[in-house]
Design a protein around this motif. Structure first.
Motif, mmCIF file in Angstrom:
data_model
loop_
_atom_site.group_PDB
_atom_site.id
_atom_site.type_symbol
_atom_site.label_atom_id
_atom_site.label_comp_id
_atom_site.label_asym_id
_atom_site.label_seq_id
_atom_site.Cartn_x
_atom_site.Cartn_y
_atom_site.Cartn_z
ATOM 1 N N PHE A 13 -98.665 124.797 11.594
ATOM 2 C CA PHE A 13 -99.735 125.772 11.820
ATOM 3 C C PHE A 13 -99.349 126.758 12.923
ATOM 4 C CE2 PHE A 13 -103.516 126.997 14.265
ATOM 5 C CZ PHE A 13 -104.238 127.658 13.287
ATOM 6 N N VAL A 14 -98.826 126.244 14.034
ATOM 7 C CA VAL A 14 -98.425 127.106 15.143
ATOM 8 C C VAL A 14 -97.297 128.039 14.709
ATOM 9 C CG1 VAL A 14 -97.380 127.134 17.449
ATOM 10 C CG2 VAL A 14 -99.182 125.487 16.908
ATOM 11 N N PRO A 20 -95.138 134.675 14.193
ATOM 12 C CA PRO A 20 -95.094 136.115 13.855
ATOM 13 C C PRO A 20 -95.603 137.012 14.979
ATOM 14 C CG PRO A 20 -95.964 134.847 12.022
ATOM 15 C CD PRO A 20 -95.895 133.913 13.175
ATOM 16 N N VAL A 21 -96.639 136.552 15.695
ATOM 17 C CA VAL A 21 -97.172 137.342 16.807
ATOM 18 C C VAL A 21 -96.144 137.452 17.924
ATOM 19 C CG1 VAL A 21 -98.991 137.479 18.554
ATOM 20 C CG2 VAL A 21 -99.538 136.680 16.244
ATOM 21 N N TYR A 262 -100.862 147.099 26.700
ATOM 22 C CA TYR A 262 -102.154 146.463 26.412
ATOM 23 C C TYR A 262 -102.043 144.945 26.555
ATOM 24 C CZ TYR A 262 -106.016 144.554 23.698
ATOM 25 O OH TYR A 262 -107.098 143.817 23.293
ATOM 26 N N LEU A 263 -100.963 144.372 26.047
ATOM 27 C CA LEU A 263 -100.766 142.923 26.149
ATOM 28 C C LEU A 263 -100.662 142.494 27.609
ATOM 29 C CD1 LEU A 263 -100.178 140.169 24.812
ATOM 30 C CD2 LEU A 263 -97.760 140.796 24.821
ATOM 31 N N ILE A 264 -99.943 143.266 28.413
ATOM 32 C CA ILE A 264 -99.785 142.921 29.835
ATOM 33 C C ILE A 264 -101.123 142.990 30.555
ATOM 34 C CG2 ILE A 264 -98.761 143.681 32.014
ATOM 35 C CD1 ILE A 264 -96.305 144.572 30.424
ATOM 36 N N ILE A 265 -101.890 144.051 30.305
ATOM 37 C CA ILE A 265 -103.185 144.203 30.972
ATOM 38 C C ILE A 265 -104.135 143.074 30.573
ATOM 39 C CG2 ILE A 265 -105.232 145.658 31.155
ATOM 40 C CD1 ILE A 265 -103.412 148.082 30.811
#
Length: 283
Positions: A13-14, A20-21, A262-265
């Motif tokens: 599942f992981v 992919p993310v 955006y990911l860092i923030i």
């Protein structure tokens, strides 16, 4: 045997959901620093410098922050008011239907619904026109595609208000706040004091994870600002996709840089806020 099989299923599942993310963000990070891509020339921070000094990118970050903050403040305030003052109505079937119905509406449909209601040629403008308050529908104020994002905020509130009302109502019951308020009133507190000093702090504290995560959901939303926003300023997700899909290959690194930014923030804020908090409700 069962434990090994369960561990294997969890790993599968992981792998199918998380891998992919991770690979996608890894590719975006490498692209933003020049290690991959057709036009990149090796390790450098040129794309980051261009993005962080770009008026368009800074405006997108500021506009996204403004929309998310306004949405959360208005939605939470309204949800708290409904939860504390309409307890009996919430428990009725017809009111529950009204609450749950917006949660089943996709963001695109909600955006089109807002457009049909609030645009210059929408339902509200025609009602006001036929009521004689304005001489033509063109005199109706620009709520859609306006620089203040009123249509975007209104649509997000329409979708988030029922969600937070349900969350606060469930927490109100789980925390037995009605009994605590009754004790406070017995000791001499007014109804307003019982609400503001007992119920509201507890509800906000227990719903804190949901509030923060929904804030970043609105911050990075795409469909609603795409349909109801304007060319400038744009929300960060709309600007990101526009840069990624344009024919100019020089804009692609900017899109990947915005994604990593955006990911860092979001990741930094969530880690700092949740570092000493539990993510699950202690019911």
């Amino acid at each position: 045997m069962n434990n090994k099989w369960n561990s294997f299923l969890v790993a599968i599942f992981v792998a199918f959901t998380g891998l992919p993310v991770v690979l996608g963000f890894g590719y975006a990070a490498l692209y933003s620093i020049g290690l991959v891509g057709i036009l990149n020339q090796g390790w450098n921070f040129q794309h980051w410098i261009q993005t962080l000094t770009s008026t368009e990118a800074i405006a997108a970050l500021g506009f996204s922050l403004y929309v998310a903050t306004a949405t959360i403040i208005i939605a939470i305030g309204s949800a708290l008011f409904v939860t504390l003052n309409m307890r009996k109505e919430i428990q009725r079937k017809w009111f529950s239907t009204i609450l749950y119905f917006p949660l089943a509406i996709p963001a695109v449909v909600a955006a089109f619904f807002t457009f049909q209601l609030l645009s210059n040629a929408g339902l509200f403008s025609r009602i006001i026109f036929y009521s004689g308050w304005i001489k033509s529908v063109q005199e109706f104020p620009d709520i859609i595609n306006d620089r203040f994002g009123v249509g975007i905020i209104a649509t997000h509130i329409m979708m988030s208000l029922p969600f937070f009302t349900i969350v606060f109502s469930n927490l109100f019951e789980a925390e037995k706040l009605e009994e605590l308020q009754r004790v406070a009133r017995t000791l001499g507190a007014t109804s307003a004091q019982a609400d503001l000093k007992i119920a509201v702090p507890i509800l906000l504290r227990r719903a804190f994870p949901a509030i923060v995560l929904y804030f970043f959901f609105v911050f990075g939303s795409y469909e609603i600002p795409l349909l109801l926003g304007r060319q400038f300023p744009q929300m960060i997700s709309v600007l990101m996709i526009r840069k990624l899909q344009r024919f100019n290959l020089l804009d692609i690194p900017t899109a990947y840089t915005l994604a990593i930014l955006y990911l860092i923030i979001a990741g930094t804020v969530i880690l700092l806020l949740f570092r000493k908090r539990k993510l699950a409700y202690d019911v």
